[in-house]
Design a protein around this motif. Structure first.
Motif, mmCIF file in Angstrom:
data_model
loop_
_atom_site.group_PDB
_atom_site.id
_atom_site.type_symbol
_atom_site.label_atom_id
_atom_site.label_comp_id
_atom_site.label_asym_id
_atom_site.label_seq_id
_atom_site.Cartn_x
_atom_site.Cartn_y
_atom_site.Cartn_z
ATOM 1 N N LEU A 47 0.853 -1.183 0.000
ATOM 2 C CA LEU A 47 0.000 0.000 0.000
ATOM 3 C C LEU A 47 0.889 1.232 0.000
ATOM 4 O O LEU A 47 1.984 1.233 0.565
ATOM 5 C CB LEU A 47 -0.899 0.015 1.235
ATOM 6 N N LEU A 48 0.405 2.301 -0.623
ATOM 7 C CA LEU A 48 1.188 3.533 -0.752
ATOM 8 C C LEU A 48 0.500 4.669 -0.003
ATOM 9 O O LEU A 48 -0.717 4.862 -0.132
ATOM 10 C CB LEU A 48 1.335 3.909 -2.233
ATOM 11 N N ALA A 49 1.275 5.409 0.789
ATOM 12 C CA ALA A 49 0.759 6.570 1.509
ATOM 13 C C ALA A 49 1.486 7.816 1.013
ATOM 14 O O ALA A 49 2.720 7.886 1.063
ATOM 15 C CB ALA A 49 0.973 6.404 3.011
ATOM 16 N N LEU A 50 0.726 8.789 0.524
ATOM 17 C CA LEU A 50 1.297 10.032 0.012
ATOM 18 C C LEU A 50 0.999 11.182 0.956
ATOM 19 O O LEU A 50 -0.139 11.370 1.397
ATOM 20 C CB LEU A 50 0.717 10.368 -1.369
ATOM 21 N N ALA A 51 2.011 11.987 1.241
ATOM 22 C CA ALA A 51 1.846 13.188 2.051
ATOM 23 C C ALA A 51 2.874 14.210 1.586
ATOM 24 O O ALA A 51 3.955 13.847 1.119
ATOM 25 C CB ALA A 51 2.052 12.892 3.525
ATOM 26 N N VAL B 121 2.384 -4.412 3.456
ATOM 27 C CA VAL B 121 3.531 -3.535 3.655
ATOM 28 C C VAL B 121 3.111 -2.126 3.246
ATOM 29 O O VAL B 121 2.526 -1.932 2.170
ATOM 30 C CB VAL B 121 4.737 -3.979 2.802
ATOM 31 N N SER B 122 3.384 -1.140 4.098
ATOM 32 C CA SER B 122 3.021 0.248 3.811
ATOM 33 C C SER B 122 4.247 1.018 3.332
ATOM 34 O O SER B 122 5.279 1.040 4.016
ATOM 35 C CB SER B 122 2.451 0.931 5.057
ATOM 36 N N LEU B 123 4.133 1.642 2.181
ATOM 37 C CA LEU B 123 5.205 2.463 1.627
ATOM 38 C C LEU B 123 4.847 3.934 1.821
ATOM 39 O O LEU B 123 3.751 4.355 1.475
ATOM 40 C CB LEU B 123 5.386 2.171 0.130
ATOM 41 N N THR B 124 5.758 4.718 2.375
ATOM 42 C CA THR B 124 5.511 6.132 2.622
ATOM 43 C C THR B 124 6.295 6.961 1.629
ATOM 44 O O THR B 124 7.482 6.720 1.416
ATOM 45 C CB THR B 124 5.953 6.530 4.042
ATOM 46 N N ALA B 125 5.649 7.961 1.030
ATOM 47 C CA ALA B 125 6.304 8.786 0.029
ATOM 48 C C ALA B 125 5.980 10.262 0.259
ATOM 49 O O ALA B 125 4.956 10.754 -0.211
ATOM 50 C CB ALA B 125 5.879 8.357 -1.378
ATOM 51 N N PRO B 126 6.833 11.000 0.980
ATOM 52 C CA PRO B 126 6.653 12.450 1.080
ATOM 53 C C PRO B 126 6.931 13.099 -0.274
ATOM 54 O O PRO B 126 7.915 12.767 -0.943
ATOM 55 C CB PRO B 126 7.710 12.865 2.113
ATOM 56 N N THR B 127 6.061 14.009 -0.699
ATOM 57 C CA THR B 127 6.178 14.594 -2.036
ATOM 58 C C THR B 127 6.705 16.021 -2.035
ATOM 59 O O THR B 127 6.995 16.568 -3.101
ATOM 60 C CB THR B 127 4.801 14.613 -2.734
ATOM 61 N N SER B 128 6.805 16.650 -0.859
ATOM 62 C CA SER B 128 7.247 18.052 -0.736
ATOM 63 C C SER B 128 6.399 18.994 -1.587
ATOM 64 O O SER B 128 6.863 20.050 -2.012
ATOM 65 C CB SER B 128 8.729 18.183 -1.134
ATOM 66 N N GLY B 129 5.147 18.591 -1.843
ATOM 67 C CA GLY B 129 4.257 19.448 -2.620
ATOM 68 C C GLY B 129 4.574 19.482 -4.103
ATOM 69 O O GLY B 129 4.078 20.350 -4.834
#
Length: 332
Positions: A64-68, A93-101
């Motif tokens: 799973l993907l989490a975007l923030a 499994v959780s994947l975290t991806a900060p996008t910095s906007g």
């Protein structure tokens, strides 16, 4: 009546969610007594698993993907922890991806869901336009947390930000404050809702807001200090300031005390989130507590339903209860 969840079964049986999962999957590593408790709870609640873990693994990545935009927010990081813990209990499994906007980066990551590299997507604070979120949620397994697009097609989990702002502003009014100011953030949907709640409560009391200040870009400690400097130029001074986050409120308190004024005797200060900064601040902050971990857990349950029952449960939103936490930064 809402459909029973694995957590409901665990609570009724008096066992862990992991034990329930092992019973459902036929694991031998469960005592006979625990197995009977779980089976009894399943019958009592009429619990129906959406799909077994073994069936899911046949045609799923189990990722799973989490975007923030960032994980700096204490609420978002705690909500992600709740989401990740719930996902792990179901084998994901959780994947975290900060996008910095970065919108282009965000779209590239969303393509991981479109091309099947992940099974579901959690959006914490998307940069993409509301219409894009709505279109995406109408086609694929997507759930929003905290920042929710105002659309029936895009499901989300949050608190009622407007109602929470009304509650904390009424508290300030109840302590005798009459010249209320607000430091907010219109760039976020939650910030705009908090502004609406603040204004509604002030006007309900037959007053007008003393001043409204809004951060452009960074919404943190230094923004709180900078904007409070503007408030301190007013004559008369506000006697209470509602800040859209605890971090901003901490900056506000620091600027007020550095100016030789006292919180709350001269100016009361309230924050939002009940993050660690609320208790680290001197004086400790009155604030709104968000059930961030629970929001993440509920978001996983909603996403799991969308992944395992295509076409169902895609709409609406869930508001979890908030709590007014009164500490020393406000009178009374």
């Amino acid at each position: 009546m809402a459909r029973a969840t694995v957590q409901d079964v665990a609570k009724t049986a008096g066992v862990s969610v992991g034990t329930v999962s092992r019973v459902l999957n036929g694991s031998p590593a469960v005592s006979a007594a625990s197995k009977e408790k779980v089976k009894g709870a399943i019958r009592e609640l009429n619990y129906r698993p959406l799909a077994s873990a073994r069936d899911l693994r046949r045609d799923r990545t189990m990722r799973l993907l989490a975007l923030a935009k960032s994980l700096d927010s204490p609420v978002i990081s705690e909500a992600f922890r709740g989401f990740g813990d719930a996902a792990a209990l179901s084998g994901y499994v959780s994947l975290t991806a900060p996008t910095s906007g970065d919108l282009e980066r965000e779209q590239q990551l969303v393509d991981m869901l479109r091309n099947g590299s992940v099974d579901g997507l959690i959006l914490f604070s998307p940069t993409m336009p509301d219409a894009d979120v709505e279109a995406l949620a109408g086609q694929l397994s997507v759930v929003q947390v905290c920042e929710i697009v105002d659309s029936e097609a895009a499901f989300g989990v949050s608190i009622d930000d407007r109602r929470a702002a009304v509650d904390i502003t009424r508290h300030l009014l109840a302590t005798g404050s009459r010249r209320l100011a607000m430091i907010g953030n219109r760039a976020a949907r939650s910030g705009r809702l908090r502004e609406e709640g603040f204004l509604a409560a002030v006007r309900e009391a037959g007053l007008q807001p003393e001043h409204l200040l809004f951060a452009e870009g960074e919404f943190g400690f230094h923004a709180g200090r900078r904007l409070t400097k503007e408030l301190l130029l007013l004559d008369p001074l506000p006697d209470a300031v509602f800040c859209g986050s605890d971090t901003v409120a901490a900056g506000c308190v620091r600027e007020i005390t550095d100016a030789g004024l006292r919180v709350p005797d001269d100016i009361a200060v309230a924050g939002f989130d009940d993050s660690v900064q609320a208790e680290m601040c001197v004086p400790e902050l009155t604030t709104i507590r968000q059930p961030a971990y629970e929001m993440g857990r509920v978001a996983f349950e909603a996403l799991f339903a969308r992944m395992t029952e295509p076409g169902e449960h895609r709409r609406g939103r869930t508001f979890l209860p908030h709590e007014l936490v009164v500490r020393d930064s406000t009178k009374g």
